[in-house]
Design a protein around this motif. Structure first.
Motif, PDB file in Angstrom:
ATOM      1  N   VAL A  84     -12.878  76.558-126.797  1.00 25.03           N
ATOM      2  CA  VAL A  84     -14.009  76.929-127.645  1.00 25.03           C
ATOM      3  C   VAL A  84     -13.532  77.583-128.938  1.00 25.03           C
ATOM      4  CG1 VAL A  84     -16.026  78.438-127.836  1.00 25.03           C
ATOM      5  CG2 VAL A  84     -15.637  77.147-125.746  1.00 25.03           C
ATOM      6  N   ARG A  85     -12.500  78.428-128.856  1.00 29.49           N
ATOM      7  CA  ARG A  85     -12.203  79.288-129.998  1.00 29.49           C
ATOM      8  C   ARG A  85     -11.013  78.859-130.836  1.00 29.49           C
ATOM      9  NH1 ARG A  85     -15.245  84.457-129.182  1.00 29.49           N
ATOM     10  NH2 ARG A  85     -13.761  85.248-130.681  1.00 29.49           N
ATOM     11  N   TYR A  86     -10.168  77.985-130.333  1.00 26.80           N
ATOM     12  CA  TYR A  86      -9.002  77.601-131.130  1.00 26.80           C
ATOM     13  C   TYR A  86      -9.061  76.126-131.484  1.00 26.80           C
ATOM     14  CZ  TYR A  86      -7.220  81.896-129.039  1.00 26.80           C
ATOM     15  OH  TYR A  86      -7.071  83.172-128.610  1.00 26.80           O
ATOM     16  N   ASP A  87      -8.366  75.798-132.577  1.00 32.18           N
ATOM     17  CA  ASP A  87      -8.197  74.395-132.933  1.00 32.18           C
ATOM     18  C   ASP A  87      -6.733  74.046-132.807  1.00 32.18           C
ATOM     19  OD1 ASP A  87     -10.582  73.061-133.568  1.00 32.18           O
ATOM     20  OD2 ASP A  87     -10.838  74.454-135.246  1.00 32.18           O
ATOM     21  N   PHE A  88      -6.436  72.979-132.112  1.00 31.25           N
ATOM     22  CA  PHE A  88      -5.038  72.566-131.983  1.00 31.25           C
ATOM     23  C   PHE A  88      -5.003  71.089-131.672  1.00 31.25           C
ATOM     24  CE2 PHE A  88      -6.666  74.267-128.043  1.00 31.25           C
ATOM     25  CZ  PHE A  88      -6.315  73.330-127.101  1.00 31.25           C
ATOM     26  N   ARG A  89      -3.836  70.514-131.837  1.00 30.61           N
ATOM     27  CA  ARG A  89      -3.721  69.085-131.563  1.00 30.61           C
ATOM     28  C   ARG A  89      -3.869  68.817-130.074  1.00 30.61           C
ATOM     29  NH1 ARG A  89       1.231  66.030-133.940  1.00 30.61           N
ATOM     30  NH2 ARG A  89       2.106  68.126-134.078  1.00 30.61           N
ATOM     31  N   GLY A  90      -4.522  67.744-129.739  1.00 28.99           N
ATOM     32  CA  GLY A  90      -4.676  67.408-128.329  1.00 28.99           C
ATOM     33  C   GLY A  90      -5.835  68.131-127.657  1.00 28.99           C
ATOM     34  N   LYS A  91      -6.618  68.850-128.462  1.00 25.66           N
ATOM     35  CA  LYS A  91      -7.730  69.606-127.896  1.00 25.66           C
ATOM     36  C   LYS A  91      -8.764  68.686-127.235  1.00 25.66           C
ATOM     37  CE  LYS A  91     -11.492  72.429-129.656  1.00 25.66           C
ATOM     38  NZ  LYS A  91     -11.853  73.577-130.489  1.00 25.66           N
ATOM     39  N   LYS A  92      -9.058  67.581-127.909  1.00 30.25           N
ATOM     40  CA  LYS A  92     -10.051  66.634-127.378  1.00 30.25           C
ATOM     41  C   LYS A  92      -9.588  66.073-126.029  1.00 30.25           C
ATOM     42  CE  LYS A  92     -13.276  65.264-130.715  1.00 30.25           C
ATOM     43  NZ  LYS A  92     -12.835  65.142-132.115  1.00 30.25           N
ATOM     44  N   ILE A  93      -8.285  65.753-125.973  1.00 33.23           N
ATOM     45  CA  ILE A  93      -7.750  65.195-124.735  1.00 33.23           C
ATOM     46  C   ILE A  93      -7.831  66.222-123.625  1.00 33.23           C
ATOM     47  CG2 ILE A  93      -5.656  64.293-123.634  1.00 33.23           C
ATOM     48  CD1 ILE A  93      -4.923  63.106-126.360  1.00 33.23           C
ATOM     49  N   MET A  94      -7.487  67.482-123.976  1.00 29.49           N
ATOM     50  CA  MET A  94      -7.551  68.542-122.974  1.00 29.49           C
ATOM     51  C   MET A  94      -8.974  68.679-122.451  1.00 29.49           C
ATOM     52  SD  MET A  94      -6.639  72.588-123.258  1.00 29.49           S
ATOM     53  CE  MET A  94      -4.877  72.678-123.404  1.00 29.49           C
ATOM     54  N   VAL A 157     -18.151  78.232-118.029  1.00 27.12           N
ATOM     55  CA  VAL A 157     -17.926  79.256-119.050  1.00 27.12           C
ATOM     56  C   VAL A 157     -18.064  78.674-120.456  1.00 27.12           C
ATOM     57  CG1 VAL A 157     -16.221  80.852-120.007  1.00 27.12           C
ATOM     58  CG2 VAL A 157     -16.449  80.614-117.533  1.00 27.12           C
ATOM     59  N   GLN A 158     -17.569  77.450-120.628  1.00 23.62           N
ATOM     60  CA  GLN A 158     -17.522  76.827-121.955  1.00 23.62           C
ATOM     61  C   GLN A 158     -18.829  76.930-122.766  1.00 23.62           C
ATOM     62  OE1 GLN A 158     -16.005  72.873-121.549  1.00 23.62           O
ATOM     63  NE2 GLN A 158     -15.075  72.875-123.559  1.00 23.62           N
ATOM     64  N   ASP A 163     -22.062  79.539-127.158  1.00 20.44           N
ATOM     65  CA  ASP A 163     -23.339  80.041-127.672  1.00 20.44           C
ATOM     66  C   ASP A 163     -23.342  81.538-127.911  1.00 20.44           C
ATOM     67  OD1 ASP A 163     -24.317  77.556-127.618  1.00 20.44           O
ATOM     68  OD2 ASP A 163     -25.411  77.735-125.735  1.00 20.44           O
ATOM     69  N   LEU A 164     -22.219  82.185-127.673  1.00 19.36           N
ATOM     70  CA  LEU A 164     -22.153  83.631-127.848  1.00 19.36           C
ATOM     71  C   LEU A 164     -22.437  83.971-129.304  1.00 19.36           C
ATOM     72  CD1 LEU A 164     -21.477  85.499-125.541  1.00 19.36           C
ATOM     73  CD2 LEU A 164     -19.184  85.728-126.452  1.00 19.36           C
ATOM     74  N   ASP A 165     -23.333  84.929-129.507  1.00 15.63           N
ATOM     75  CA  ASP A 165     -23.719  85.297-130.859  1.00 15.63           C
ATOM     76  C   ASP A 165     -22.536  85.934-131.597  1.00 15.63           C
ATOM     77  OD1 ASP A 165     -24.920  86.073-133.109  1.00 15.63           O
ATOM     78  OD2 ASP A 165     -26.433  87.365-132.170  1.00 15.63           O
ATOM     79  N   PRO A 166     -22.045  85.302-132.665  1.00 17.51           N
ATOM     80  CA  PRO A 166     -20.893  85.865-133.374  1.00 17.51           C
ATOM     81  C   PRO A 166     -21.208  87.211-134.006  1.00 17.51           C
ATOM     82  CG  PRO A 166     -21.728  83.909-134.503  1.00 17.51           C
ATOM     83  CD  PRO A 166     -22.494  84.043-133.242  1.00 17.51           C
ATOM     84  N   ILE A 187     -17.426  90.666-124.922  1.00 24.51           N
ATOM     85  CA  ILE A 187     -17.417  89.243-124.557  1.00 24.51           C
ATOM     86  C   ILE A 187     -17.435  89.062-123.048  1.00 24.51           C
ATOM     87  CG2 ILE A 187     -16.153  87.079-124.775  1.00 24.51           C
ATOM     88  CD1 ILE A 187     -15.091  88.122-127.437  1.00 24.51           C
ATOM     89  N   LEU A 188     -16.542  89.755-122.362  1.00 19.23           N
ATOM     90  CA  LEU A 188     -16.410  89.544-120.914  1.00 19.23           C
ATOM     91  C   LEU A 188     -17.723  89.758-120.148  1.00 19.23           C
ATOM     92  CD1 LEU A 188     -14.222  88.555-119.049  1.00 19.23           C
ATOM     93  CD2 LEU A 188     -13.640  90.921-118.522  1.00 19.23           C
ATOM     94  N   PRO A 189     -18.479  90.841-120.459  1.00 22.94           N
ATOM     95  CA  PRO A 189     -19.728  91.019-119.710  1.00 22.94           C
ATOM     96  C   PRO A 189     -20.669  89.814-119.824  1.00 22.94           C
ATOM     97  CG  PRO A 189     -19.201  92.996-120.918  1.00 22.94           C
ATOM     98  CD  PRO A 189     -18.212  91.965-121.360  1.00 22.94           C
TER      99      PRO A 189
END
Lengths: 278, 287, 354
Positions: A84-94, A157-158, A163-166, A187-189
């Motif tokens: 959800v929070r990072y961008d990296f190569r292979g993210k779509k595949i993961m 969790v995803q 949808d967590l309010d930034p 965040i955790l709660p």
């Protein structure tokens, strides 16, 4: 029930089809089971339930599913977080890969994991060299249950994390709050509820799982027999009554887990005015 | 919240490693073991008479499960979202029941219903109908374990769509079939497709429930997963993995299909371009 | 000629009484506003006329025909949903054509009718677009055209302007009123906005708690509200617990009532008053002044009661804390569930005093 003034048509038809299917495929088989089980007699039931080999099997199923559920809760959170929070190569595949355990037949997973973690297996050789039996042991069962449970926590969790309010975090940032405090206090709660849902689903699935486990378990009495295997064994011996008794215990166990988590959640959510997601 | 680059890298690494070890390695292993003795052995295992029969039965059970569950899924989702009645929540939970029940227990249900100790057994015997330890049992068990899939996909989508489009169609006197075909179906087609994909993945891979009701009659009541089990237990690993590799390919196909469906269903949402009402003046002038 | 008649209709949802013995008649060709606060049962009435809800008891007639047992499709109505309920996956053309397709009209007939309506709503060049590619106002007009396509006798509109931006809303109101009158069709629209009702409707039916409080032309409702609810709901008002404390209103048995700002005359000096007499004029202290564009709103305390009135911009300004003079022309006094207009007694004594 049969409102003749419906604006949208099809009440009778869909009700008929639904009822027919539910009766044929769910209700009648369930009733057959209940009828059979209720004719068993309390003594026979009790002796089957408390047979030490069976009790051991529930224990193995329960604890391996519990440990696997916890491992999945941890890694599921990390996976969801990263996706959800990072961008990296292979993210779509993961992201696509996570659902593999839903798509891959459990028997295939079972033989693949067994070969991987056996003594001469690709990964097993490392474990065995340091004296850890990674197959034909409770650890092997747990590995198989981790495999089947991977999607549950990550997929619960995803969406919540997305949808967590930034603004919550931004507000905390204004106070100069540290990263760990933001994560653990803000965040955790929010994630406790989906984490629990995912955990409960993985846990319940683990207790009933058969196909992926039966190969890697080794199925040694009093050691690595799981509850579903005991049902199979009793069936092969034509001891239907014991099979039914074990099934009842397993169903109660799963039901208790799901209801317990559900109850806990609705109590928690009532406090903050949310809706139960499970 | 801004994590340091190292923490980010560590978390990505952790997730990637976990998924590699748990998911990718088994897949690679299946392919490697399947081809361990060369292509010739691989193809021989696949074209083996029993393997083909198992494939045929798997396809048959999957298609029947999809057909039955599509009818059921559409009917139950329509009932649950378009009408109000007492016992609706109960019906919803009942449909979800197979998710909470171990497949082995599901198989047990059908043994109890049609097996030797069932009151139905003498009747079935008389008419020479075999259900358990036969193909009908396998199909019943497969339908049972996949029962909630399509309903579960359809209900949330239809719930969020509401009833007003259908009501609007009804104010024009459209028939139930017209409403379903022209108004509802286009709105739920992706969810339906997704449900069918999930249903077929589960149907072709089901092991526990099918294992209980099949009786393992080779060449007659074996599905692909059961065939794999037999080969594996006979220490015929190469053949077992060869057959498994077919299921791996199907699983990957399902995942790709799933993502395609998801992509297209999102694409529809993305089309939502709200244009400025620049033409309104024209409209008002014309009216 | 009566187009719609609703007779003694009742409807309950669980414990909630949505319609309580509702009766009214609507003449052919009229544009009617069903006005009420949310939860007053106005949408339920509209949906029952359409056949989307079924009354528990009572009768509904459209064009002289009892429609209670007719499905919506056979009632000769067009319905405009609050959220428009356009068919998302159909083009504008297909949306407008839907009712005609269901009636199995010929292709040429459908094409010419859709083109005619697309012209009417000013979206001639948009017929190949999908609803999601249109603005809110455009969607509303497509829904309007779709409802009109099969030539209904009666058009029902549920909060037609609720989902539209304030700026566009103003233009659409005028357009809708003009178009409906041009077509000569009978129409009922539901709204909770009194300005909208007053501006668009020929006649207004006011609902509250499932009952019809009053029906009539806007100005009549404004000038002589029949019930306390209507008096409070329509126009601006200040409620007073006891109006008999004010000069010219002594001696009434009932005490509760409301005052509209335009019932008050506020003067900086007694010479400004229409009847510069201490016996008829109240004194008050200005508690607040607010610029309202064309007038100035004055909140003024009289005998411990905060009242509200307007003054023109050209009159000498008043400030907070100033002493000022107030003449109350009339009051809407409450009498149980009725309202009566009470004029200031000084108006009748006029000749005597002079």
């Amino acid at each position: 029930m049969f409102g003749k003034n419906d604006v949208i048509p099809g009440r009778r038809l869909t009700f008929g089809i639904t009822l027919t299917f539910v009766s044929l495929f769910l209700f009648i088989p369930l009733c057959a089971f209940v009828l059979f089980a209720s004719g068993m007699g309390i003594e026979k039931f009790w002796s089957a339930v408390t047979d030490w080999r069976n009790v051991h099997a529930y224990g193995v199923s329960f604890f391996c599913a519990l440990v696997a559920g916890l491992i999945n809760a941890m890694f599921g959170l990390v996976i969801a977080w990263v996706l959800v929070r990072y961008d990296f190569r292979g993210k779509k595949i993961m992201d696509a890969l996570i659902d593999l355990p839903f798509a891959l037949p459990t028997a295939v997973a079972g033989i693949a994991l067994t070969t991987l973690y056996a003594q001469n297996g690709l990964l097993g050789q490392f474990f065995y060299s340091v004296g850890i039996e990674s197959a034909f042991s409770p650890m092997g069962i747990t590995i198989a249950l981790v495999f089947v449970g991977i999607p549950f926590v990550a997929r619960s969790v995803q969406p919540v994390l997305k949808d967590l309010d930034p603004q919550l975090e931004e507000a905390a940032n204004l106070f100069g709050t540290g990263n760990w405090t933001i994560f653990s206090r803000i965040i955790l709660p929010e994630l406790v509820s989906p984490l629990l849902t995912g955990f409960a689903l993985a846990f319940a699935r683990g207790i009933g799982e058969y196909g992926s486990v039966v190969f890697i378990a080794g199925n040694m009495p009093y050691e690595t027999e799981i509850a579903p295997l005991m049902i199979m064994t009793k069936l092969e011996q034509f001891d239907y009554q014991s099979a039914a008794a074990i099934a009842i215990v397993m169903m109660c166990l799963s039901l208790a887990i799901l209801l317990g988590i559900h109850g806990w959640q609705s109590r928690q959510l009532k406090r903050i005015g949310g809706v139960v997601s499970a | 919240m801004r994590e340091s680059i190292w923490l980010r890298r560590f978390l990505i690494f952790l997730a990637a490693t976990f998924l590699f070890v748990m998911l990718i390695m088994p897949l690679i292993l299946v392919v490697k073991e399947a081809l361990a003795k060369g292509f010739e052995v691989y193809f021989k295992a696949l074209t083996d008479e029993f393997a083909l029969k198992a494939l045929y039965l798997t396809v048959e059970a999957t298609i029947l499960a999809i057909a039955l569950n599509t009818i059921f899924g559409l009917a139950s989702a329509w009932l649950l979202t378009k009408f109000d009645f007492r016992g609706k929540t109960f019906l919803g939970s009942l449909i979800d029941l197979p998710f909470a029940i171990s497949p082995v227990i599901a198989g047990l249900f059908f043994i109890m219903l049609f097996g030797r100790m069932s009151p139905l057994y003498p009747i079935l015997q008389e008419y020479d109908v075999a259900i358990v330890f036969a193909i009908p049992g396998i199909i019943l068990a497969t339908v049972f374990v996949t029962f909630p899939f399509i309903t579960r996909e359809l209900v949330p989508v239809m719930e969020s769509q509401g009833r007003s489009e259908e009501e609007a169609a009804a104010t024009f006197g459209a028939s139930g079939w017209t409403i379903f075909r022209r108004v509802t179906l286009p709105n739920i087609k992706w969810a339906l497709g997704y449900g069918i994909i999930l249903c077929s993945a589960r149907a072709m891979g089901e092991f526990g429930a099918v294992s209980v009701v099949s009786g393992h009659i080779r060449g007659k009541t074996n599905t692909l997963p059961l065939h794999i089990e037999i080969l594996y237990n006979e220490y015929n690993f190469t053949a077992a993995f060869a057959v498994a590799s077919v299921l791996v390919m199907l699983a990957i196909f399902v995942l790709i299909l799933r993502n395609v469906v998801e992509y297209y269903s999102k694409d529809i949402e993305r089309e939502e371009v709200v244009e400025p009402s620049a033409d309104l003046k024209v409209g008002v002038a014309n009216g | 000629m009566v187009e719609v008649e609703v007779r003694n209709v009742n409807k309950t949802f669980g414990n909630f009484k949505a319609s309580d013995n509702v009766s009214f008649e609507i003449e052919r060709g009229k544009l009617i506003g069903l006005l009420g606060p949310s939860g007053s049962g106005k949408t339920t009435i509209l949906r029952m006329i359409a056949g989307l809800e079924t009354p528990d008891s009572g009768e509904i007639y459209i064009g002289g025909r009892k429609v209670n047992d007719l499905p919506p499709g056979e009632r000769g109505i067009g319905f405009l949903f609050q959220s428009y309920a356009l068919f998302k996956h159909m083009t504008v053309f297909e949306n407008i054509a839907f009712g005609l397709t269901v009636q199995k009209k010929s292709k040429e007939e459908i094409k010419s009718r859709v083109e005619e309506l697309a012209e009417l709503i000013g979206l001639k060049n948009f017929t190949r677009r999908y609803p999601l590619q249109l603005s809110g106002g455009q969607r509303q007009r497509v829904a309007f055209a779709r409802a009109l396509a099969p030539n209904p006798e009666l058009l029902l509109l549920d909060e037609p302007f609720a989902a539209i931006d304030a700026k566009v809303r103003q233009e659409l109101r005028g357009w809708l009123k003009k178009t409906i009158h041009q077509l000569g069709i009978t129409a009922i629209f539901v709204t909770h906005d009194q300005d909208e009702a007053v501006e668009v409707a020929d006649e207004i039916i006011i609902t509250n708690r499932g009952r019809v409080e009053q029906a009539g032309v806007p100005i009549e409702i404004y000038q002589s509200p029949k019930t306390p609810f209507v008096a409070k709901f329509i126009g601006e008002s200040v409620q007073v617990p006891d109006y008999t404390i004010f000069k010219g209103f002594e001696g009434y048995e009932q005490h509760e009532g409301i005052l509209r700002p335009e019932f008050l005359e506020i003067g900086a000096t007694i010479e400004e008053m229409p009847q510069p007499m201490p016996v008829t004029t109240e004194r008050g202290i200005v508690r607040g002044t607010y610029f309202r564009g064309s007038t100035i709103q004055i909140d003024i305390e009289v005998k411990g009661q905060l009242l509200r009135g307007f003054r023109g911009l050209e009159q000498p300004p008043l400030h907070e804390g100033d002493l000022a003079f107030v003449f109350i022309h009339k009051i809407y006094g409450f009498d149980g569930d009725k309202t009566q207009v009470i004029e200031n007694a000084a108006k009748f004594r006029e000749s005597v005093i002079i």
